[in-house]
Write an enzyme that holds these catalytic residues in place. Structure first.
Site, PDB file in Angstrom:
ATOM      1  N   GLU A  11       0.545  -1.376   0.108  1.00  0.00           N
ATOM      2  CA  GLU A  11      -0.027  -0.239   0.207  1.00  0.00           C
ATOM      3  C   GLU A  11       0.928   1.741  -0.229  1.00  0.00           C
ATOM      4  O   GLU A  11       1.728   1.734   0.884  1.00  0.00           O
ATOM      5  CB  GLU A  11      -1.053   0.350   1.054  1.00  0.00           C
ATOM      6  CG  GLU A  11      -1.842  -1.488   1.254  1.00  0.00           C
ATOM      7  CD  GLU A  11      -2.254  -0.989   2.812  1.00  0.00           C
ATOM      8  OE1 GLU A  11      -3.708  -2.234   2.726  1.00  0.00           O
ATOM      9  OE2 GLU A  11      -1.955  -0.894   3.730  1.00  0.00           O
TER      10      GLU A  11
ATOM     11  N   ASP B  67      -7.506  -4.851   8.881  1.00  0.00           N
ATOM     12  CA  ASP B  67      -7.522  -3.396   8.188  1.00  0.00           C
ATOM     13  C   ASP B  67      -7.297  -3.831   6.487  1.00  0.00           C
ATOM     14  O   ASP B  67      -6.090  -3.411   6.005  1.00  0.00           O
ATOM     15  CB  ASP B  67      -5.971  -3.061   8.106  1.00  0.00           C
ATOM     16  CG  ASP B  67      -5.301  -3.543   8.520  1.00  0.00           C
ATOM     17  OD1 ASP B  67      -5.199  -5.834   8.032  1.00  0.00           O
ATOM     18  OD2 ASP B  67      -3.748  -3.499   9.256  1.00  0.00           O
TER      19      ASP B  67
HETATM   20  P1  NAD Z   1       2.514 -10.425  13.316  1.00  0.00           P
HETATM   21  O1  NAD Z   1       2.385 -11.615  12.665  1.00  0.00           O
HETATM   22  O2  NAD Z   1       3.848 -10.362  14.674  1.00  0.00           O
HETATM   23  O3  NAD Z   1       0.999 -10.925  14.966  1.00  0.00           O
HETATM   24  C1  NAD Z   1      -0.160 -11.643  14.714  1.00  0.00           C
HETATM   25  C2  NAD Z   1      -0.206 -12.064  15.660  1.00  0.00           C
HETATM   26  O4  NAD Z   1      -1.607 -12.460  15.636  1.00  0.00           O
HETATM   27  C3  NAD Z   1       1.081 -13.476  15.780  1.00  0.00           C
HETATM   28  O5  NAD Z   1       1.839 -14.003  16.682  1.00  0.00           O
HETATM   29  C4  NAD Z   1      -0.718 -14.970  15.631  1.00  0.00           C
HETATM   30  O6  NAD Z   1       0.441 -16.267  16.007  1.00  0.00           O
HETATM   31  C5  NAD Z   1      -1.631 -14.358  16.219  1.00  0.00           C
HETATM   32  N1  NAD Z   1      -3.330 -15.219  15.727  1.00  0.00           N
HETATM   33  C6  NAD Z   1      -3.446 -15.203  14.586  1.00  0.00           C
HETATM   34  N2  NAD Z   1      -4.347 -15.641  14.568  1.00  0.00           N
HETATM   35  C7  NAD Z   1      -5.362 -15.768  16.005  1.00  0.00           C
HETATM   36  C8  NAD Z   1      -5.657 -15.741  16.938  1.00  0.00           C
HETATM   37  N3  NAD Z   1      -7.353 -16.517  15.996  1.00  0.00           N
HETATM   38  N4  NAD Z   1      -6.549 -15.426  18.208  1.00  0.00           N
HETATM   39  C9  NAD Z   1      -5.299 -15.171  18.670  1.00  0.00           C
HETATM   40  N5  NAD Z   1      -3.847 -14.751  18.020  1.00  0.00           N
HETATM   41  C10 NAD Z   1      -4.182 -14.675  17.626  1.00  0.00           C
HETATM   42  O7  NAD Z   1       1.745  -9.107  13.138  1.00  0.00           O
HETATM   43  P2  NAD Z   1       1.838  -7.940  13.664  1.00  0.00           P
HETATM   44  O8  NAD Z   1       2.643  -6.899  12.791  1.00  0.00           O
HETATM   45  O9  NAD Z   1       1.832  -7.442  15.781  1.00  0.00           O
HETATM   46  O10 NAD Z   1       0.322  -7.208  12.941  1.00  0.00           O
HETATM   47  C11 NAD Z   1      -0.272  -7.461  13.665  1.00  0.00           C
HETATM   48  C12 NAD Z   1      -2.260  -6.863  13.529  1.00  0.00           C
HETATM   49  O11 NAD Z   1      -1.818  -5.779  13.269  1.00  0.00           O
HETATM   50  C13 NAD Z   1      -1.811  -7.454  11.081  1.00  0.00           C
HETATM   51  O12 NAD Z   1      -3.155  -7.584  11.038  1.00  0.00           O
HETATM   52  C14 NAD Z   1      -1.456  -6.157  10.646  1.00  0.00           C
HETATM   53  O13 NAD Z   1      -2.178  -6.010   9.067  1.00  0.00           O
HETATM   54  C15 NAD Z   1      -2.547  -4.704  11.539  1.00  0.00           C
HETATM   55  N6  NAD Z   1      -1.551  -3.540  11.783  1.00  0.00           N
HETATM   56  C16 NAD Z   1      -2.827  -2.534  12.054  1.00  0.00           C
HETATM   57  C17 NAD Z   1      -2.320  -1.589  12.013  1.00  0.00           C
HETATM   58  C18 NAD Z   1      -3.418  -0.453  12.444  1.00  0.00           C
HETATM   59  O14 NAD Z   1      -2.468   1.075  11.553  1.00  0.00           O
HETATM   60  N7  NAD Z   1      -4.955  -0.662  12.322  1.00  0.00           N
HETATM   61  C19 NAD Z   1      -1.174  -1.516  11.928  1.00  0.00           C
HETATM   62  C20 NAD Z   1      -0.121  -2.212  11.846  1.00  0.00           C
HETATM   63  C21 NAD Z   1      -1.013  -3.288  11.955  1.00  0.00           C
END
Ligand code: NAD
Length: 351
Positions: free
Chosen positions: A66, A237
């Site tokens: 993006e 997101d």
């Molecule tokens: P990451 O992959 O490091 O961590 C995600 C975690 O979620 C993993 O440890 C995984 O095991 C866990 N997980 C997956 N399914 C699960 C479930 N059903 N129950 C509990 N845990 C579960 O990712 P990250 O960098 O920490 O990002 C997390 C999310 O936040 C991503 O989807 C990312 O796109 C989003 N994000 C959003 C913003 C925003 O501004 N809203 C900014 C950054 C990241």
């Protein structure tokens, strides 16, 4: 904004990952989270003067890449960011990013920066800045569901900005919970590792969902969510990537960054396109109400908006002056005669 003074006007200050980490330690992570939240809040107050567009997304089966542009009329900024939930299994980050600020007057970039670390900081600062307006009074406990890369940042920002004292961790992968618990020990939070999402929510007034899965996931079902809580929904997101059961959305008052983008990417993609939502900038400016009662369920349907990245880059630019925490990058061609680009190339030919 302060003016950085590179040795040459065509050199662009560049903040590497290494220098970003030094900057965080130089300022202190909690003061930096508070500082970022102040910059973001200040830019939300002047929301109307920014150029705004839903981010430009290129989707694939594996993830998304993006571009997130905005401008306040004097400074232009954009972030490049990816989201690839399968990456961690291959030893790569789910989210990586870099970004740029430029002078609107002449179009020259004035800052290029890593933004993987900075995105984690700005996302956490935004969550906590919003929770300050929406979480129930006296909230001291947060459930942190999804213990990946963002999770410690989210926990510390809620401590630094909202005063939470306990974080209850849950992840489907116990190794992620163990990692987050280890990283957060000694940081002034009471940390409880839990075996289910339900258990993590016991006694929590703030529930943060921050999981990564490219599907309509159901991290929270309707019966799990009691009255009066604030939900900080971070992980949904992208189109087809959500975390909450639609019934929760029907019971909650929903707060968003930029509705045009959130309706495409957020939890509310599961609702009718005219379902009422409140914009956070209006709550901050006092033209819309935040939390109205102790029983109300408030939901921040966070997707991450370009203005937050602009604010974060603005913060970095203001704080690296005199720090030595950047290098001057030879990014822009700069012939002595601006129209003699070809001559400059010719003079660079090997003898
Ligand atoms: P990451 O992959 O490091 O961590 C995600 C975690 O979620 C993993 O440890 C995984 O095991 C866990 N997980 C997956 N399914 C699960 C479930 N059903 N129950 C509990 N845990 C579960 O990712 P990250 O960098 O920490 O990002 C997390 C999310 O936040 C991503 O989807 C990312 O796109 C989003 N994000 C959003 C913003 C925003 O501004 N809203 C900014 C950054 C990241």
């Amino acid at each position: 904004m302060t003016t950085l003074t590179p040795s040459d006007k065509a050199l662009v200050p560049f903040v590497s990952v290494d220098n970003m980490m030094r900057l965080v330690h130089h300022i202190g992570i909690e003061p930096m989270l508070r500082g970022l939240a102040d910059y973001i809040e200040a830019d939300f107050r002047r929301w109307e003067l920014f150029d705004k567009t839903p981010r430009i997304a290129s989707h694939s089966a594996e993830g998304v890449i993006e571009l997130m542009p905005t401008s306040d009329g004097e400074v232009y900024g954009f972030k490049y960011v990816n989201g690839h939930p399968k990456n961690t299994a291959e030893g790569l980050q789910t989210v990586t990013a870099f970004g740029l600020l430029a002078n609107v007057g002449n179009g020259y970039p004035v800052l290029l920066s890593e933004m993987t670390v900075l995105t984690a900081l700005r996302t956490a600062a935004t969550s906590a800045m919003v929770a300050k307006y929406l979480a129930p009074k006296g909230a001291d406990t947060m459930a942190m569901i999804g213990n990946g890369a963002q999770s410690e940042f989210q926990s510390l920002a809620m401590k630094a900005i909202c005063g939470i004292t306990t974080v209850r961790l849950y992840d489907t992968d116990p190794a992620a919970t163990a990692k987050a618990a280890r990283n957060l020990s000694g940081m002034g939070l009471s940390v409880v590792a839990c075996n289910s999402a339900e258990e993590s929510m016991e006694g929590a007034q703030i529930i943060t969902t921050c999981t990564a899965d490219k599907q309509y996931a159901t991290i929270l079902t309707d019966n799990m969510v009691g009255a009066g809580v604030h939900i900080n929904a971070i992980g949904g997101d992208c189109p087809g990537k959500t975390e909450l059961a639609p019934a929760i959305l029907q019971r909650a008052d929903i707060f968003v960054e930029y509705p045009e983008q959130t309706r495409i990417e957020g939890e509310i993609q599961q609702l009718a396109p005219d379902h009422p939502v409140t914009q956070m900038w209006e709550v901050i400016n006092g033209t819309a109400k935040g939390r109205r009662s102790p029983e109300q369920i408030t939901l921040f349907d966070s997707v991450g908006f370009a203005i937050e990245d602009f604010s974060a880059l603005r913060y970095v630019r203001d704080h690296i002056e005199g720090s030595g925490l950047f290098i001057d990058l030879d990014l822009l061609a700069d012939p002595d005669d601006p129209r003699d680009l070809f001559g400059m190339l010719q003079r660079a030919a090997p003898a």
